[in-house]
Motif scaffolding. Sequence first.
Motif, PDB file in Angstrom:
ATOM      1  N   ALA A 215       0.824  -1.220   0.000  1.00 23.07           N
ATOM      2  CA  ALA A 215       0.000   0.000   0.000  1.00 23.07           C
ATOM      3  C   ALA A 215       0.857   1.269   0.000  1.00 23.07           C
ATOM      4  O   ALA A 215       0.573   2.212  -0.767  1.00 23.07           O
ATOM      5  CB  ALA A 215      -0.971  -0.019   1.172  1.00 23.07           C
ATOM      6  N   PRO A 216       1.926   1.366   0.818  1.00 18.88           N
ATOM      7  CA  PRO A 216       2.764   2.574   0.770  1.00 18.88           C
ATOM      8  C   PRO A 216       3.448   2.776  -0.577  1.00 18.88           C
ATOM      9  O   PRO A 216       3.695   3.917  -0.983  1.00 18.88           O
ATOM     10  CB  PRO A 216       3.798   2.326   1.881  1.00 18.88           C
ATOM     11  CG  PRO A 216       3.132   1.364   2.817  1.00 18.88           C
ATOM     12  CD  PRO A 216       2.321   0.470   1.922  1.00 18.88           C
ATOM     13  N   VAL A 217       3.756   1.684  -1.290  1.00 24.57           N
ATOM     14  CA  VAL A 217       4.361   1.815  -2.617  1.00 24.57           C
ATOM     15  C   VAL A 217       3.362   2.466  -3.574  1.00 24.57           C
ATOM     16  O   VAL A 217       3.722   3.352  -4.377  1.00 24.57           O
ATOM     17  CB  VAL A 217       4.800   0.436  -3.156  1.00 24.57           C
ATOM     18  CG1 VAL A 217       5.398   0.572  -4.559  1.00 24.57           C
ATOM     19  CG2 VAL A 217       5.802  -0.210  -2.217  1.00 24.57           C
ATOM     20  N   MET A 218       2.095   2.078  -3.473  1.00 24.19           N
ATOM     21  CA  MET A 218       1.063   2.690  -4.301  1.00 24.19           C
ATOM     22  C   MET A 218       0.876   4.159  -3.941  1.00 24.19           C
ATOM     23  O   MET A 218       0.724   5.009  -4.822  1.00 24.19           O
ATOM     24  CB  MET A 218      -0.255   1.925  -4.138  1.00 24.19           C
ATOM     25  CG  MET A 218      -0.240   0.518  -4.693  1.00 24.19           C
ATOM     26  SD  MET A 218      -1.882  -0.225  -4.735  1.00 24.19           S
ATOM     27  CE  MET A 218      -2.716   0.844  -5.910  1.00 24.19           C
ATOM     28  N   LYS A 219       0.907   4.450  -2.660  1.00 19.25           N
ATOM     29  CA  LYS A 219       0.748   5.844  -2.201  1.00 19.25           C
ATOM     30  C   LYS A 219       1.837   6.732  -2.814  1.00 19.25           C
ATOM     31  O   LYS A 219       1.544   7.797  -3.373  1.00 19.25           O
ATOM     32  CB  LYS A 219       0.834   5.888  -0.667  1.00 19.25           C
ATOM     33  CG  LYS A 219       0.868   7.280  -0.055  1.00 19.25           C
ATOM     34  CD  LYS A 219       1.038   7.200   1.460  1.00 19.25           C
ATOM     35  CE  LYS A 219       1.292   8.569   2.065  1.00 19.25           C
ATOM     36  NZ  LYS A 219       0.078   9.407   2.083  1.00 19.25           N
ATOM     37  N   ASP A 220       3.090   6.283  -2.734  1.00 15.44           N
ATOM     38  CA  ASP A 220       4.200   7.075  -3.272  1.00 15.44           C
ATOM     39  C   ASP A 220       4.099   7.198  -4.786  1.00 15.44           C
ATOM     40  O   ASP A 220       4.393   8.265  -5.355  1.00 15.44           O
ATOM     41  CB  ASP A 220       5.536   6.434  -2.887  1.00 15.44           C
ATOM     42  CG  ASP A 220       5.805   6.483  -1.387  1.00 15.44           C
ATOM     43  OD1 ASP A 220       5.127   7.267  -0.694  1.00 15.44           O
ATOM     44  OD2 ASP A 220       6.670   5.726  -0.912  1.00 15.44           O
ATOM     45  N   ALA A 221       3.684   6.130  -5.448  1.00 17.75           N
ATOM     46  CA  ALA A 221       3.604   6.154  -6.915  1.00 17.75           C
ATOM     47  C   ALA A 221       2.538   7.124  -7.390  1.00 17.75           C
ATOM     48  O   ALA A 221       2.759   7.893  -8.338  1.00 17.75           O
ATOM     49  CB  ALA A 221       3.314   4.740  -7.430  1.00 17.75           C
ATOM     50  N   LEU A 222       1.361   7.109  -6.764  1.00 22.37           N
ATOM     51  CA  LEU A 222       0.281   7.998  -7.191  1.00 22.37           C
ATOM     52  C   LEU A 222       0.594   9.457  -6.853  1.00 22.37           C
ATOM     53  O   LEU A 222       0.130  10.373  -7.548  1.00 22.37           O
ATOM     54  CB  LEU A 222      -1.037   7.558  -6.559  1.00 22.37           C
ATOM     55  CG  LEU A 222      -1.560   6.198  -7.062  1.00 22.37           C
ATOM     56  CD1 LEU A 222      -2.827   5.798  -6.313  1.00 22.37           C
ATOM     57  CD2 LEU A 222      -1.828   6.243  -8.562  1.00 22.37           C
ATOM     58  N   ALA A 223       1.385   9.684  -5.814  1.00 26.43           N
ATOM     59  CA  ALA A 223       1.787  11.057  -5.484  1.00 26.43           C
ATOM     60  C   ALA A 223       2.600  11.668  -6.624  1.00 26.43           C
ATOM     61  O   ALA A 223       2.588  12.897  -6.820  1.00 26.43           O
ATOM     62  CB  ALA A 223       2.601  11.068  -4.192  1.00 26.43           C
ATOM     63  N   GLU A 224       3.279  10.821  -7.407  1.00 20.40           N
ATOM     64  CA  GLU A 224       4.098  11.307  -8.519  1.00 20.40           C
ATOM     65  C   GLU A 224       3.251  11.954  -9.613  1.00 20.40           C
ATOM     66  O   GLU A 224       3.763  12.725 -10.423  1.00 20.40           O
ATOM     67  CB  GLU A 224       4.892  10.137  -9.117  1.00 20.40           C
ATOM     68  CG  GLU A 224       5.999   9.602  -8.223  1.00 20.40           C
ATOM     69  CD  GLU A 224       7.158  10.569  -8.101  1.00 20.40           C
ATOM     70  OE1 GLU A 224       7.457  11.255  -9.093  1.00 20.40           O
ATOM     71  OE2 GLU A 224       7.752  10.647  -7.016  1.00 20.40           O
ATOM     72  N   ILE A 225       1.942  11.616  -9.663  1.00 26.33           N
ATOM     73  CA  ILE A 225       1.082  12.226 -10.684  1.00 26.33           C
ATOM     74  C   ILE A 225       0.029  13.139 -10.034  1.00 26.33           C
ATOM     75  O   ILE A 225      -0.994  13.439 -10.645  1.00 26.33           O
ATOM     76  CB  ILE A 225       0.412  11.159 -11.573  1.00 26.33           C
ATOM     77  CG1 ILE A 225      -0.464  10.209 -10.755  1.00 26.33           C
ATOM     78  CG2 ILE A 225       1.465  10.404 -12.370  1.00 26.33           C
ATOM     79  CD1 ILE A 225      -1.321   9.274 -11.619  1.00 26.33           C
ATOM     80  N   GLY A 226       0.269  13.526  -8.786  1.00 25.29           N
ATOM     81  CA  GLY A 226      -0.607  14.501  -8.145  1.00 25.29           C
ATOM     82  C   GLY A 226      -1.824  13.928  -7.457  1.00 25.29           C
ATOM     83  O   GLY A 226      -2.781  14.654  -7.182  1.00 25.29           O
ATOM     84  N   ILE A 227      -1.820  12.630  -7.160  1.00 22.41           N
ATOM     85  CA  ILE A 227      -2.922  12.014  -6.419  1.00 22.41           C
ATOM     86  C   ILE A 227      -2.407  11.650  -5.031  1.00 22.41           C
ATOM     87  O   ILE A 227      -1.583  10.737  -4.873  1.00 22.41           O
ATOM     88  CB  ILE A 227      -3.459  10.756  -7.133  1.00 22.41           C
ATOM     89  CG1 ILE A 227      -3.947  11.094  -8.542  1.00 22.41           C
ATOM     90  CG2 ILE A 227      -4.587  10.124  -6.321  1.00 22.41           C
ATOM     91  CD1 ILE A 227      -4.403   9.882  -9.342  1.00 22.41           C
ATOM     92  N   GLU A 228      -2.850  12.383  -4.027  1.00 22.57           N
ATOM     93  CA  GLU A 228      -2.411  12.139  -2.650  1.00 22.57           C
ATOM     94  C   GLU A 228      -3.311  11.083  -2.012  1.00 22.57           C
ATOM     95  O   GLU A 228      -4.545  11.205  -2.021  1.00 22.57           O
ATOM     96  CB  GLU A 228      -2.462  13.432  -1.839  1.00 22.57           C
ATOM     97  CG  GLU A 228      -1.528  14.525  -2.358  1.00 22.57           C
ATOM     98  CD  GLU A 228      -0.057  14.102  -2.295  1.00 22.57           C
ATOM     99  OE1 GLU A 228       0.304  13.352  -1.361  1.00 22.57           O
ATOM    100  OE2 GLU A 228       0.712  14.526  -3.180  1.00 22.57           O
ATOM    101  N   VAL A 229      -2.705  10.053  -1.461  1.00 24.88           N
ATOM    102  CA  VAL A 229      -3.433   8.903  -0.927  1.00 24.88           C
ATOM    103  C   VAL A 229      -3.358   8.868   0.595  1.00 24.88           C
ATOM    104  O   VAL A 229      -2.268   8.937   1.168  1.00 24.88           O
ATOM    105  CB  VAL A 229      -2.872   7.585  -1.504  1.00 24.88           C
ATOM    106  CG1 VAL A 229      -3.588   6.383  -0.892  1.00 24.88           C
ATOM    107  CG2 VAL A 229      -2.990   7.573  -3.026  1.00 24.88           C
ATOM    108  N   GLU A 230      -4.528   8.755   1.222  1.00 23.78           N
ATOM    109  CA  GLU A 230      -4.595   8.489   2.661  1.00 23.78           C
ATOM    110  C   GLU A 230      -4.875   6.999   2.837  1.00 23.78           C
ATOM    111  O   GLU A 230      -5.872   6.481   2.336  1.00 23.78           O
ATOM    112  CB  GLU A 230      -5.713   9.296   3.317  1.00 23.78           C
ATOM    113  CG  GLU A 230      -5.868   9.001   4.813  1.00 23.78           C
ATOM    114  CD  GLU A 230      -7.101   9.652   5.426  1.00 23.78           C
ATOM    115  OE1 GLU A 230      -7.399   9.377   6.609  1.00 23.78           O
ATOM    116  OE2 GLU A 230      -7.784  10.414   4.701  1.00 23.78           O
TER     117      GLU A 230
END
Length: 509
Positions: free
Chosen positions: A360-375
């Motif tokens: 899950a943290p890997v997905m969070k960091d990856a989506l942050a790269e395109i401007g999607i912040e994940v909680e």
Amino acid sequence: TPVPTPVPPTEPPKPRVLKVSATANVTTWDPSGSFSTEVLYMVNIYEPLLYVNPPGSATQFTPALAESWEASTDGLEWTFHLRHGVRFHDGELLTATAVKQSIERTINLGLGAAFIWYPVDRVEVVDTYTVKFTLKYAAAFDIIAACSSGAWIMSPKAIAAAAADPQYFEQGLEAGTGPYMLESYTPDKEVVLAAFPDYWGGWTDVKHFDKVIISIVPEAVTQQQMLDGGEVDLALSIPLENIRQYDGNPDYSFRIEPSMYNYAAYLNTRKPPFDNVLIRQAASYAIPYDDIIAVGPQGFGKQSRGPVPEGVWPYSPNVRQYSYDLEKARALMKQAGYEQGGLNVVLTYAAENQNEERFAPVMKDALAEIGIEVEIKPMLWKQQWQLAKGDPTQAQDILLLLYWPSYADAGTDNMYSLFRTETKPFFNLSYYSNPQYDALIDEAATLVVTDHQKSAQLYEQAQNLLVDEAPAIFLYDVQTPLVIPKWLKGYNYNMNYPFTLFFYPMYIE
């Protein structure tokens, strides 16, 4: 007169005992209701009409309680011819009446995997050893009859007892035809299986195990300690981060097998931002699939092609995949009007699932790269599912889920359960709805028997439609590493029977 030297009494041979550690607890002993990890014991106590063979086998099925079977050309009638002389553990003989009563009991109770029998219109006893199923519509009924849950045949005497006392089976009683009987059960601790002397398959050809003792051990680390310490012969759950140390160990065989399990991240298509297909596609390109596999299952995985695991019908190597491509992902975000990002989403996963916790943290960091912040919100599975089945506009944005088909047909399970339009959310947890997709899989399901090639083409088309519309990010198919002592022979792995292990084929040379 010389006194003869007395001959010492011959000691009876010691029983051959296999000691196993497993996480498999028991939710029910009722064969009609069983739909959980107790399947490990059920497959050794009860038997279905057929077994489905592993992918790549010379034939698709192996006869079990049915010696032979045939279907009408329209796929609506299926006739099974039973073995003669098969006895249940309580001494009753297997007959067509026992088969009819078993299946009808499971259908009528409506528990566990009873839904697999939905195509059945009626069950008829043709004669003592012949039973006929008439279906409401054409279906691959041989696959259904080989299911690892809900397809068990049980003694009529036990069926009558359970009708009088609904808790009959929960006393630790059973009534199967399988090679092993339930000798004892200590809740949360131990299950002991003993060989059934009158098993139709026989016991004389090889040195089968007379008894199997399964210790219920939830912690994988403890199971490894028990294996290394000689407390068990076979550990079914070893920490993935440690399991490769057995590769090359002279005392063990180490191999990696496919499985029916796969992971996906289901995107809420009923509310922003994932109601926008461009953002769903962007998220699919933003995921580093190799990193997810390296972190989650510790490398024991393979990137998925849609919702159908490799080796399970109707898997196709022609179904497209997303690759890790940040440039494409950012271009899609720009096209969607979110070049600068600024999106916030909530991701839930089952707190009990260590793989999801890791990736899950890997997905969070990856989506942050395109401007999607994940909680990230870990939740107990029951709570996560309850939230997801509520109002989609108030539910999570991303849901991580491990899923596997109930039997070896992911067309009428994964593709139907997870993505066909639902009026009220159940397992379609992306809330996806597409009439074209619905029509494709509905038609494909009716052609499995009568036009298998056309059915495969329609399923492939539907899978590619899913990949294009991206209601989920299809992460990876799980691979299963196995550690088997070299002295143990006959260990047969079959991906079509998850959570199971057949003890009867195992023996000592």
